[in-house]
Design a protein around this motif. Sequence first.
Motif, PDB file in Angstrom:
ATOM      1  N   THR A 289      38.577  47.010  35.753  1.00  0.00           N
ATOM      2  CA  THR A 289      40.012  46.849  35.961  1.00  0.00           C
ATOM      3  C   THR A 289      40.370  46.322  37.338  1.00  0.00           C
ATOM      4  OG1 THR A 289      40.139  49.182  36.579  1.00  0.00           O
ATOM      5  CG2 THR A 289      40.649  48.620  34.286  1.00  0.00           C
ATOM      6  N   HIS A 290      39.444  46.309  38.289  1.00  0.00           N
ATOM      7  CA  HIS A 290      39.705  45.734  39.607  1.00  0.00           C
ATOM      8  C   HIS A 290      38.606  44.725  39.919  1.00  0.00           C
ATOM      9  CE1 HIS A 290      40.772  45.183  43.768  1.00  0.00           C
ATOM     10  NE2 HIS A 290      41.822  45.963  43.612  1.00  0.00           N
ATOM     11  N   PRO A 291      38.988  43.490  40.237  1.00  0.00           N
ATOM     12  CA  PRO A 291      37.962  42.448  40.403  1.00  0.00           C
ATOM     13  C   PRO A 291      37.145  42.558  41.679  1.00  0.00           C
ATOM     14  CG  PRO A 291      40.136  41.577  40.899  1.00  0.00           C
ATOM     15  CD  PRO A 291      40.353  42.966  40.358  1.00  0.00           C
ATOM     16  N   LEU A 292      37.635  43.291  42.679  1.00  0.00           N
ATOM     17  CA  LEU A 292      36.977  43.320  43.977  1.00  0.00           C
ATOM     18  C   LEU A 292      36.361  44.669  44.315  1.00  0.00           C
ATOM     19  CD1 LEU A 292      36.354  41.966  46.733  1.00  0.00           C
ATOM     20  CD2 LEU A 292      38.671  42.622  47.472  1.00  0.00           C
ATOM     21  N   LEU A 293      37.013  45.765  43.927  1.00  0.00           N
ATOM     22  CA  LEU A 293      36.636  47.085  44.426  1.00  0.00           C
ATOM     23  C   LEU A 293      36.057  47.961  43.332  1.00  0.00           C
ATOM     24  CD1 LEU A 293      39.843  47.714  46.540  1.00  0.00           C
ATOM     25  CD2 LEU A 293      37.634  46.876  47.361  1.00  0.00           C
ATOM     26  N   ASP A 294      34.910  48.570  43.615  1.00  0.00           N
ATOM     27  CA  ASP A 294      34.333  49.540  42.684  1.00  0.00           C
ATOM     28  C   ASP A 294      34.515  50.967  43.180  1.00  0.00           C
ATOM     29  OD1 ASP A 294      32.537  48.923  44.791  1.00  0.00           O
ATOM     30  OD2 ASP A 294      30.857  49.764  43.676  1.00  0.00           O
ATOM     31  N   ALA A 295      34.615  51.157  44.492  1.00  0.00           N
ATOM     32  CA  ALA A 295      34.745  52.496  45.066  1.00  0.00           C
ATOM     33  C   ALA A 295      35.922  52.517  46.032  1.00  0.00           C
ATOM     34  CB  ALA A 295      33.461  52.905  45.793  1.00  0.00           C
ATOM     35  N   VAL A 296      36.663  53.633  46.018  1.00  0.00           N
ATOM     36  CA  VAL A 296      37.871  53.754  46.829  1.00  0.00           C
ATOM     37  C   VAL A 296      37.853  55.096  47.550  1.00  0.00           C
ATOM     38  CG1 VAL A 296      40.381  54.041  46.694  1.00  0.00           C
ATOM     39  CG2 VAL A 296      39.283  52.203  45.433  1.00  0.00           C
ATOM     40  N   PHE A 297      38.315  55.093  48.807  1.00  0.00           N
ATOM     41  CA  PHE A 297      38.428  56.309  49.595  1.00  0.00           C
ATOM     42  C   PHE A 297      39.900  56.637  49.791  1.00  0.00           C
ATOM     43  CE2 PHE A 297      38.957  58.243  53.881  1.00  0.00           C
ATOM     44  CZ  PHE A 297      38.335  59.458  53.626  1.00  0.00           C
TER      45      PHE A 297
ATOM     46  N   VAL B 218      28.888  48.482  53.571  1.00  0.00           N
ATOM     47  CA  VAL B 218      29.618  49.077  52.452  1.00  0.00           C
ATOM     48  C   VAL B 218      31.018  48.484  52.387  1.00  0.00           C
ATOM     49  CG1 VAL B 218      30.599  51.218  51.535  1.00  0.00           C
ATOM     50  CG2 VAL B 218      28.299  51.229  52.532  1.00  0.00           C
ATOM     51  N   LEU B 219      31.438  48.073  51.197  1.00  0.00           N
ATOM     52  CA  LEU B 219      32.805  47.607  50.971  1.00  0.00           C
ATOM     53  C   LEU B 219      33.536  48.648  50.140  1.00  0.00           C
ATOM     54  CD1 LEU B 219      34.821  45.237  51.350  1.00  0.00           C
ATOM     55  CD2 LEU B 219      34.123  44.448  49.086  1.00  0.00           C
ATOM     56  N   LEU B 220      34.539  49.262  50.762  1.00  0.00           N
ATOM     57  CA  LEU B 220      35.327  50.312  50.115  1.00  0.00           C
ATOM     58  C   LEU B 220      36.769  49.862  49.969  1.00  0.00           C
ATOM     59  CD1 LEU B 220      34.493  53.778  51.754  1.00  0.00           C
ATOM     60  CD2 LEU B 220      34.436  53.227  49.329  1.00  0.00           C
ATOM     61  N   GLY B 221      37.454  50.396  49.002  1.00  0.00           N
ATOM     62  CA  GLY B 221      38.894  50.247  48.948  1.00  0.00           C
ATOM     63  C   GLY B 221      39.556  51.399  49.674  1.00  0.00           C
ATOM     64  N   THR B 222      40.723  51.151  50.236  1.00  0.00           N
ATOM     65  CA  THR B 222      41.467  52.211  50.893  1.00  0.00           C
ATOM     66  C   THR B 222      42.954  51.990  50.651  1.00  0.00           C
ATOM     67  OG1 THR B 222      41.699  53.465  52.962  1.00  0.00           O
ATOM     68  CG2 THR B 222      41.713  51.076  53.136  1.00  0.00           C
ATOM     69  N   PHE B 223      43.720  53.062  50.618  1.00  0.00           N
ATOM     70  CA  PHE B 223      45.143  52.973  50.306  1.00  0.00           C
ATOM     71  C   PHE B 223      45.970  52.912  51.590  1.00  0.00           C
ATOM     72  CE2 PHE B 223      44.745  55.509  46.057  1.00  0.00           C
ATOM     73  CZ  PHE B 223      44.024  54.459  45.514  1.00  0.00           C
TER      74      PHE B 223
ATOM     75  N   ILE C 202      43.731  38.700  47.713  1.00  0.00           N
ATOM     76  CA  ILE C 202      42.581  38.352  48.552  1.00  0.00           C
ATOM     77  C   ILE C 202      41.600  37.490  47.758  1.00  0.00           C
ATOM     78  CG2 ILE C 202      40.587  39.266  49.805  1.00  0.00           C
ATOM     79  CD1 ILE C 202      42.296  41.744  50.418  1.00  0.00           C
ATOM     80  N   GLU C 203      41.254  36.362  48.315  1.00  0.00           N
ATOM     81  CA  GLU C 203      40.309  35.454  47.675  1.00  0.00           C
ATOM     82  C   GLU C 203      38.908  35.792  48.171  1.00  0.00           C
ATOM     83  OE1 GLU C 203      41.425  31.424  48.232  1.00  0.00           O
ATOM     84  OE2 GLU C 203      43.396  31.643  47.301  1.00  0.00           O
ATOM     85  N   ALA C 204      38.134  36.425  47.308  1.00  0.00           N
ATOM     86  CA  ALA C 204      36.783  36.852  47.664  1.00  0.00           C
ATOM     87  C   ALA C 204      35.823  36.439  46.562  1.00  0.00           C
ATOM     88  CB  ALA C 204      36.727  38.361  47.860  1.00  0.00           C
ATOM     89  N   PRO C 205      34.609  36.053  46.929  1.00  0.00           N
ATOM     90  CA  PRO C 205      33.641  35.648  45.899  1.00  0.00           C
ATOM     91  C   PRO C 205      33.150  36.806  45.041  1.00  0.00           C
ATOM     92  CG  PRO C 205      32.618  35.672  48.071  1.00  0.00           C
ATOM     93  CD  PRO C 205      34.077  35.894  48.293  1.00  0.00           C
ATOM     94  N   ARG C 206      33.279  38.028  45.542  1.00  0.00           N
ATOM     95  CA  ARG C 206      32.810  39.184  44.781  1.00  0.00           C
ATOM     96  C   ARG C 206      33.758  39.459  43.620  1.00  0.00           C
ATOM     97  NH1 ARG C 206      32.696  45.457  46.887  1.00  0.00           N
ATOM     98  NH2 ARG C 206      30.841  46.143  45.790  1.00  0.00           N
ATOM     99  N   ARG C 207      33.243  39.492  42.416  1.00  0.00           N
ATOM    100  CA  ARG C 207      34.048  39.757  41.236  1.00  0.00           C
ATOM    101  C   ARG C 207      33.305  40.727  40.329  1.00  0.00           C
ATOM    102  NH1 ARG C 207      37.638  38.683  43.762  1.00  0.00           N
ATOM    103  NH2 ARG C 207      39.294  37.150  43.485  1.00  0.00           N
ATOM    104  N   LEU C 208      34.007  41.830  39.960  1.00  0.00           N
ATOM    105  CA  LEU C 208      33.388  42.890  39.175  1.00  0.00           C
ATOM    106  C   LEU C 208      34.011  42.962  37.792  1.00  0.00           C
ATOM    107  CD1 LEU C 208      33.436  45.745  41.854  1.00  0.00           C
ATOM    108  CD2 LEU C 208      31.594  44.130  41.388  1.00  0.00           C
ATOM    109  N   GLU C 209      33.208  43.426  36.846  1.00  0.00           N
ATOM    110  CA  GLU C 209      33.744  43.760  35.532  1.00  0.00           C
ATOM    111  C   GLU C 209      34.559  45.043  35.643  1.00  0.00           C
ATOM    112  OE1 GLU C 209      33.415  41.859  32.983  1.00  0.00           O
ATOM    113  OE2 GLU C 209      31.871  40.487  33.715  1.00  0.00           O
TER     114      GLU C 209
END
Length: 448
Positions: free
Chosen positions: A362-370, A291-296, A353-360
């Motif tokens: 407002t944030h190119p990398l993260l879809d879910a944040v904790f 799982v890839l999550l965003g965190t503050f 951060i240069e990551a190959p994962r890119r999302l449609e």
Amino acid sequence: MTGDLAARVAALTPEQRARLRAALPAARRPELTPGQRRLWRTHHQVGGRPVDVVCQAVHLTGSAVDLDRIADRLLAFAASHEALRTTFTTEGDTVRPVTHAVLPPRLVRTRCADEAEAHALARSQAEEPFDLAAGPLLRVTLAEGPAPDEAWLLFAVHNLVFDAWSFELLLDALGAGTTADAPTGTSGTPRTSGAFGRFAADQRAWVGSPAGRAAAAYWTAETADAPPPLPTDRPRTDATTRTGARAGFTLPAAVADAITAGAKREGATAYAGWLAVAWAALAEFGGSDDVLLGTFTTGRTSPDSQDVVGYLLNVLPVRLRGAGDGGHRDRLRSARDITRAGLRHAAYPGELIEAPRRLEGTHPLLDAVFVFDNLGDEERRVQGALATSADLDKATARYDLTLAVYPGPEGVTGWLEFDTALYDASTARALAERFTALAGAAAQEVDR
């Protein structure tokens, strides 16, 4: 001298200011931080809706307060922090911050009959579009309550100049038992406290340093071969308004205490304990233990930045892997080790951060944040009145999913914020309920 120079610059015509900016060396011209650039893009992508706007209601009870004194302190606080005197201008394709010598916040006085009316007024204040070029970007309504010992302070601040830590600094200033006057220099002008511009310049320099390059390499490795985003009820698109809703939840103190105690026994923080629960819920939801999550993080990694008001908040990925047998203890240990490793590189701006994962979206990398917010877990008082803060639902969603946990003396409150263009309310409620069920199971496991 500083005051004279500021007055002379303020007196220039727009054309003269443009020529002055063009003549300044590039290294000395202020720039947005990577986080601010993302906020600027989002602001325009969602048509100015209050996606990245702090909307807080502070309820003052138990003692009568002098709202005039509070207003004076708010004016002094804004005067002493350059971020709150900042607006933003465009020069071709470039956006630059403009710090004004004087830019008072918008203060309004009114009366509210009850909490529902106060919260509705706070939301309305946040929903009014911000003019980023003219400002001010801080709005406060000071509302008398139905009784002499009750009042509300209603805040709407654009994240371009403010974050959660800044809000704590503001509450500290309101609750301080000293004079309402701002600290002043010998010229009689407010002395800037914790200049955001200095932080931004230091951050740019650090990113290019050996430590910054090492952090960039670490985050590139962490996000390599990242798992796919979590499933949605409808396809993601780039045309988003980030309309959102929240599914709220509560957990009793016994569950919260057990998770905290279990984390301490493993040499971990309460944050890691709750992150392990979030990992379990999202792994089940997405069908993968990777799982890839965003965190503050606060973004305040040096002593000099502790009193800086502005948007220093850093949103970083946390790659959760190695769940072991899938039980809470194994997830907790992995979450502990992963977050410790990431904290060594927490000063690196997540937007770089240069990551190959890119999302449609407002944030190119993260879809879910904790989010684990224990900044305001101590009792606060303003002029003797108990100050209770509420983060209000603005019917927006910063990310596809945001899981927020707020510990308190009576247990845990929280919510799952979701983008209504992507998720049905029933899906969000089911995920929130699964999170609370897994928290209860984790508490039973660590008690055994």
